[in-house]
Design a protein around this motif. Sequence first.
Motif, mmCIF file in Angstrom:
data_model
loop_
_atom_site.group_PDB
_atom_site.id
_atom_site.type_symbol
_atom_site.label_atom_id
_atom_site.label_comp_id
_atom_site.label_asym_id
_atom_site.label_seq_id
_atom_site.Cartn_x
_atom_site.Cartn_y
_atom_site.Cartn_z
ATOM 1 N N ASP A 217 18.132 -0.921 44.060
ATOM 2 C CA ASP A 217 17.579 -2.159 43.514
ATOM 3 C C ASP A 217 18.381 -2.653 42.318
ATOM 4 O O ASP A 217 19.014 -1.867 41.617
ATOM 5 C CB ASP A 217 16.117 -1.942 43.094
ATOM 6 C CG ASP A 217 15.178 -2.096 44.295
ATOM 7 O OD1 ASP A 217 15.663 -2.320 45.420
ATOM 8 O OD2 ASP A 217 13.955 -1.994 44.101
ATOM 9 N N ASN A 218 18.298 -3.957 42.097
ATOM 10 C CA ASN A 218 19.017 -4.621 40.990
ATOM 11 C C ASN A 218 20.525 -4.408 41.084
ATOM 12 O O ASN A 218 21.217 -4.354 40.066
ATOM 13 C CB ASN A 218 18.504 -4.134 39.624
ATOM 14 C CG ASN A 218 17.024 -4.392 39.484
ATOM 15 O OD1 ASN A 218 16.560 -5.477 39.849
ATOM 16 N ND2 ASN A 218 16.267 -3.404 39.025
ATOM 17 N N ASP A 219 21.011 -4.290 42.319
ATOM 18 C CA ASP A 219 22.445 -4.135 42.569
ATOM 19 C C ASP A 219 23.070 -2.988 41.790
ATOM 20 O O ASP A 219 24.149 -3.118 41.207
ATOM 21 C CB ASP A 219 23.180 -5.464 42.301
ATOM 22 C CG ASP A 219 22.748 -6.513 43.298
ATOM 23 O OD1 ASP A 219 22.639 -6.185 44.496
ATOM 24 O OD2 ASP A 219 22.477 -7.654 42.893
ATOM 25 N N GLN A 220 22.370 -1.880 41.789
ATOM 26 C CA GLN A 220 22.876 -0.662 41.157
ATOM 27 C C GLN A 220 23.388 0.284 42.254
ATOM 28 O O GLN A 220 23.026 0.141 43.409
ATOM 29 C CB GLN A 220 21.749 0.044 40.391
ATOM 30 C CG GLN A 220 21.128 -0.794 39.287
ATOM 31 C CD GLN A 220 22.108 -1.099 38.179
ATOM 32 O OE1 GLN A 220 22.706 -0.197 37.606
ATOM 33 N NE2 GLN A 220 22.307 -2.376 37.891
ATOM 34 N N GLY A 221 24.180 1.269 41.815
ATOM 35 C CA GLY A 221 24.617 2.302 42.753
ATOM 36 C C GLY A 221 25.869 1.913 43.505
ATOM 37 O O GLY A 221 26.429 0.836 43.307
ATOM 38 N N PRO A 222 26.317 2.806 44.380
ATOM 39 C CA PRO A 222 27.593 2.598 45.077
ATOM 40 C C PRO A 222 27.520 1.488 46.137
ATOM 41 O O PRO A 222 26.435 1.133 46.594
ATOM 42 C CB PRO A 222 27.836 3.952 45.759
ATOM 43 C CG PRO A 222 26.488 4.582 45.876
ATOM 44 C CD PRO A 222 25.677 4.089 44.718
ATOM 45 N N ASN A 223 28.686 0.962 46.497
ATOM 46 C CA ASN A 223 28.768 0.005 47.605
ATOM 47 C C ASN A 223 28.460 0.708 48.919
ATOM 48 O O ASN A 223 28.852 1.852 49.119
ATOM 49 C CB ASN A 223 30.186 -0.560 47.689
ATOM 50 C CG ASN A 223 30.274 -1.935 47.074
ATOM 51 O OD1 ASN A 223 29.388 -2.766 47.253
ATOM 52 N ND2 ASN A 223 31.340 -2.170 46.349
ATOM 53 N N THR A 224 27.776 0.012 49.806
ATOM 54 C CA THR A 224 27.436 0.575 51.121
ATOM 55 C C THR A 224 27.924 -0.392 52.192
ATOM 56 O O THR A 224 28.489 -1.433 51.876
ATOM 57 C CB THR A 224 25.903 0.688 51.263
ATOM 58 O OG1 THR A 224 25.375 -0.641 51.333
ATOM 59 C CG2 THR A 224 25.275 1.431 50.106
ATOM 60 N N GLY A 225 27.605 -0.090 53.430
ATOM 61 C CA GLY A 225 27.875 -1.033 54.521
ATOM 62 C C GLY A 225 26.927 -2.227 54.478
ATOM 63 O O GLY A 225 27.116 -3.200 55.198
#
Length: 415
Positions: A217-225
Amino acid sequence: MKKVLVIGSGGREHAIIDAICKSRWVSQVFAAPGNAGMVKLATCVDIRETEIDKLVDFAMQNEIDLTIVGPEVSLALGIVNAFLNNNLCIFGPTKEAAIIESSKEYAKNLMMKYNIPTATYKVFTVFEEAFSYIKQNKFPIVLKYDGLAAGKGVIIAYTLKEAEQALRSMLLEEHFGKGSVIVEEFLEGEEFSFMCLCNHEQVYPLEMAQDHKRAYDNDQGPNTGGMGAYSPVPFLSSSDKEYALNSIMIPTAKALVQEKRPFCGILYGGLIKTKTGIKVIEFNCRFGDPETEVVLPRLRSDLYEVIMSVLHQKKPVLEWEDFSTIGIVLASKGYPEQYKKGYVIHGADQNHIYHMGTTLDEQGQYLTAGGRVLFVVEKGSTLEEANHKALQMIESIHCENLFHRTDIGKRILKK
Ligand code: AMP
Ligand code: GLY
């Protein structure tokens, strides 16, 4: 009546099959290899998307009228070349045209040559050279491993340390294999996905979608598909859409013809609306995943007719439903890094769910079988309504090892 073969095994292919089954022309659909969620709609064939010769043999023996290709790996391996050599009808680009996705460096050079707006960049194969270039640049900076890395070969580095670590893993440790790295200017703005049906110089736009690449959420964390998507995209004006079509997608299709790599299939523009205009982040040579799962449910026209028109160089009839769609990915805990498979899922067998990575056990229970597992899509007269319904729908799915984002489309709703 016609027989259609769909190559692939994810949510995108489930959505393509769902749409193609509604065609008045189609009587039988096959999926290779398919997944557990598709078995009600299609006959799953035990051939992998990389087994090109076996797929050709299957299409010939079963007199398939049209093959639609989902994954880039089949396209990059030349599935279209092989089918065309055997006079089989297939929708997708040749290996030569698929280079627009399979080589980021090729795509960037093409954009430069034909004045298609994109981030400034430089390509490196030597760690020390890339590192000294980065030291002179401002942050954040974007590092892209050149090759097929399923959307995971991109690092946005906010500090020199992060950049160094990423460069080491890409160029010294060869984390993804031997390759080069594109170091690119960071673009700021809202991203969106523009898929166009394309046959040489003819380009026909599908409705726009927005994907959400970050894991949390809130565009956190690693990039995914991709963790969720919605369509249509309210922040795009009609002049934005015209610009994206006339100044990006059509010139790119024409450029590929000029370069003797004419493109047929879905040309996917991963675009971004920046303060200084719309620019290209990347091109893909195929339907987006999960964008397809929110765009195709809005297509009122017959998908088989649409594709056959494009293949025959005729303008397709493209009519769209007015409703909005939002889709949310249920992913295995740990995705996009390490995750475990084989957890039982209850409630996966409902309408509005596309399967991305599931399998059936001997008792007929669905099990998790991939990073992205299910995609729940809901419709609404507004994005708010669709979002609310999708979150509610997720409440009825039970599995101890899945997580999802709760904010798909919300950033836009707040604006
Ligand atoms: P790509 O595989 O090139 O689509 O990159 C994956 C994601 O990384 C994109 O969807 C963006 O969110 C981000 N990204 C890639 N290139 C840039 C860039 N030049 N500026 C900002 N973000 C980027
Ligand atoms: N959703 C991004 C992609 O299909 O590459």
